[in-house]
Motif scaffolding. Sequence first.
Motif, PDB file in Angstrom:
ATOM      1  N   CYS A   1      49.788  54.611  35.330  1.00  0.00           N
ATOM      2  CA  CYS A   1      49.551  54.561  36.996  1.00  0.00           C
ATOM      3  C   CYS A   1      49.719  53.021  37.382  1.00  0.00           C
ATOM      4  CB  CYS A   1      48.168  55.067  37.209  1.00  0.00           C
ATOM      5  SG  CYS A   1      46.694  54.331  36.265  1.00  0.00           S
ATOM      6  N   GLU A   2      49.298  52.834  38.419  1.00  0.00           N
ATOM      7  CA  GLU A   2      49.108  51.326  39.057  1.00  0.00           C
ATOM      8  C   GLU A   2      47.636  51.244  39.515  1.00  0.00           C
ATOM      9  OE1 GLU A   2      51.382  48.805  39.281  1.00  0.00           O
ATOM     10  OE2 GLU A   2      52.869  50.051  38.276  1.00  0.00           O
ATOM     11  N   LEU A   3      46.719  50.302  39.308  1.00  0.00           N
ATOM     12  CA  LEU A   3      45.535  49.841  39.720  1.00  0.00           C
ATOM     13  C   LEU A   3      45.699  48.463  40.394  1.00  0.00           C
ATOM     14  CD1 LEU A   3      43.089  50.605  36.677  1.00  0.00           C
ATOM     15  CD2 LEU A   3      43.646  52.090  38.637  1.00  0.00           C
ATOM     16  N   VAL A   4      44.936  48.610  41.410  1.00  0.00           N
ATOM     17  CA  VAL A   4      44.940  47.234  42.442  1.00  0.00           C
ATOM     18  C   VAL A   4      43.556  46.453  41.933  1.00  0.00           C
ATOM     19  CG1 VAL A   4      44.838  46.260  44.754  1.00  0.00           C
ATOM     20  CG2 VAL A   4      46.379  48.224  44.231  1.00  0.00           C
ATOM     21  N   VAL A   5      43.540  45.557  41.521  1.00  0.00           N
ATOM     22  CA  VAL A   5      42.306  44.426  41.238  1.00  0.00           C
ATOM     23  C   VAL A   5      42.221  43.346  42.449  1.00  0.00           C
ATOM     24  CG1 VAL A   5      41.438  42.689  39.395  1.00  0.00           C
ATOM     25  CG2 VAL A   5      42.852  44.888  38.894  1.00  0.00           C
ATOM     26  N   PRO A   6      40.900  43.178  42.802  1.00  0.00           N
ATOM     27  CA  PRO A   6      40.955  42.343  44.081  1.00  0.00           C
ATOM     28  C   PRO A   6      41.205  40.683  43.695  1.00  0.00           C
ATOM     29  CG  PRO A   6      38.808  43.417  43.593  1.00  0.00           C
ATOM     30  CD  PRO A   6      39.861  43.779  42.286  1.00  0.00           C
ATOM     31  N   ASP A   7      41.467  39.789  44.491  1.00  0.00           N
ATOM     32  CA  ASP A   7      41.889  38.623  44.479  1.00  0.00           C
ATOM     33  C   ASP A   7      40.749  37.618  43.801  1.00  0.00           C
ATOM     34  OD1 ASP A   7      44.655  38.712  45.312  1.00  0.00           O
ATOM     35  OD2 ASP A   7      44.337  38.749  47.393  1.00  0.00           O
ATOM     36  N   GLU A   8      39.647  38.199  44.231  1.00  0.00           N
ATOM     37  CA  GLU A   8      38.370  37.331  43.698  1.00  0.00           C
ATOM     38  C   GLU A   8      38.301  37.368  42.260  1.00  0.00           C
ATOM     39  OE1 GLU A   8      33.554  37.616  43.684  1.00  0.00           O
ATOM     40  OE2 GLU A   8      34.767  39.304  45.131  1.00  0.00           O
ATOM     41  N   PRO A   9      38.121  36.112  41.699  1.00  0.00           N
ATOM     42  CA  PRO A   9      38.167  35.778  40.383  1.00  0.00           C
ATOM     43  C   PRO A   9      37.059  36.555  39.745  1.00  0.00           C
ATOM     44  CG  PRO A   9      38.669  33.880  41.521  1.00  0.00           C
ATOM     45  CD  PRO A   9      38.157  34.736  42.575  1.00  0.00           C
ATOM     46  N   GLY A  10      37.415  37.093  38.790  1.00  0.00           N
ATOM     47  CA  GLY A  10      36.162  37.883  37.953  1.00  0.00           C
ATOM     48  C   GLY A  10      36.760  38.530  36.865  1.00  0.00           C
ATOM     49  N   VAL A  11      35.870  39.487  36.277  1.00  0.00           N
ATOM     50  CA  VAL A  11      36.252  40.137  35.132  1.00  0.00           C
ATOM     51  C   VAL A  11      35.965  41.659  35.463  1.00  0.00           C
ATOM     52  CG1 VAL A  11      35.556  40.845  32.756  1.00  0.00           C
ATOM     53  CG2 VAL A  11      35.323  38.640  33.452  1.00  0.00           C
ATOM     54  N   TYR A  12      37.136  42.401  35.585  1.00  0.00           N
ATOM     55  CA  TYR A  12      37.225  43.843  36.132  1.00  0.00           C
ATOM     56  C   TYR A  12      37.419  44.881  34.863  1.00  0.00           C
ATOM     57  CZ  TYR A  12      37.640  41.497  40.461  1.00  0.00           C
ATOM     58  OH  TYR A  12      37.452  40.587  41.665  1.00  0.00           O
ATOM     59  N   SER A  13      36.410  45.784  34.621  1.00  0.00           N
ATOM     60  CA  SER A  13      36.643  46.580  33.714  1.00  0.00           C
ATOM     61  C   SER A  13      37.322  47.951  34.085  1.00  0.00           C
ATOM     62  CB  SER A  13      35.112  47.081  33.267  1.00  0.00           C
ATOM     63  OG  SER A  13      34.986  48.108  32.082  1.00  0.00           O
ATOM     64  N   VAL A  14      38.378  48.407  33.302  1.00  0.00           N
ATOM     65  CA  VAL A  14      39.103  49.321  33.609  1.00  0.00           C
ATOM     66  C   VAL A  14      38.310  50.765  33.065  1.00  0.00           C
ATOM     67  CG1 VAL A  14      41.492  50.536  33.739  1.00  0.00           C
ATOM     68  CG2 VAL A  14      41.031  48.031  33.902  1.00  0.00           C
TER      69      VAL A  14
END
Length: 188
Positions: A122-135
């Motif tokens: 699938c495709e997930l969209v991550v925000p432009d804001e720097p950070g650590v994003y847990s899938v």
Amino acid sequence: MTDKTSHSDVRRTTVPAPGTEMVEPSRFRIREVRIDGGGAVVRVRGGGSHRIEFEVLHDCSACGNAVNQVIVGLAGEDRAQASVWNGKQRSGGGPKVVNAGTSVEALAEDNPGPAEWVSVSCELVVPDEPGVYSVRARYAQAYQGRLMTAEGRAIPQPEYEDVLGWWKVDRPEGPGPESAIGTIVVEE
């Protein structure tokens, strides 16, 4: 840099060691996670769309004749972003139509034999804001979801909105750190 792993795992920035599996007890297991063709942890410049691929083994003898889904999204969000597997008790067996001719007709797997590992994406969209994003991943039982195996992707399917709302069903803060399958680090 902002930590987007949220809730009870603010310090967690990576997924379990390579070779381990994410387990949703009595439902499914996930292994071999690849983000943008790499491993389960990637570093990127800026947000945007990212391809998530993994293998799922759904084996739920207690599910009866229910149609089950595996959904994926980011920690801290109100909804999942994608449904990737739709089926009855066991994964494998190829795509079939379930609930034909009803308002909840969908493409699904209904494997009469032993559960099989299947590859989904699938495709997930991550925000432009720097950070650590847990899938993260979790189950749903919303009657309809997408079957995103190679065979399923060859057949046009809508994204069923109801299934994405299961993100917080019985988990008010969404899937916890035990549901982590990957990490996307957005660097400055």
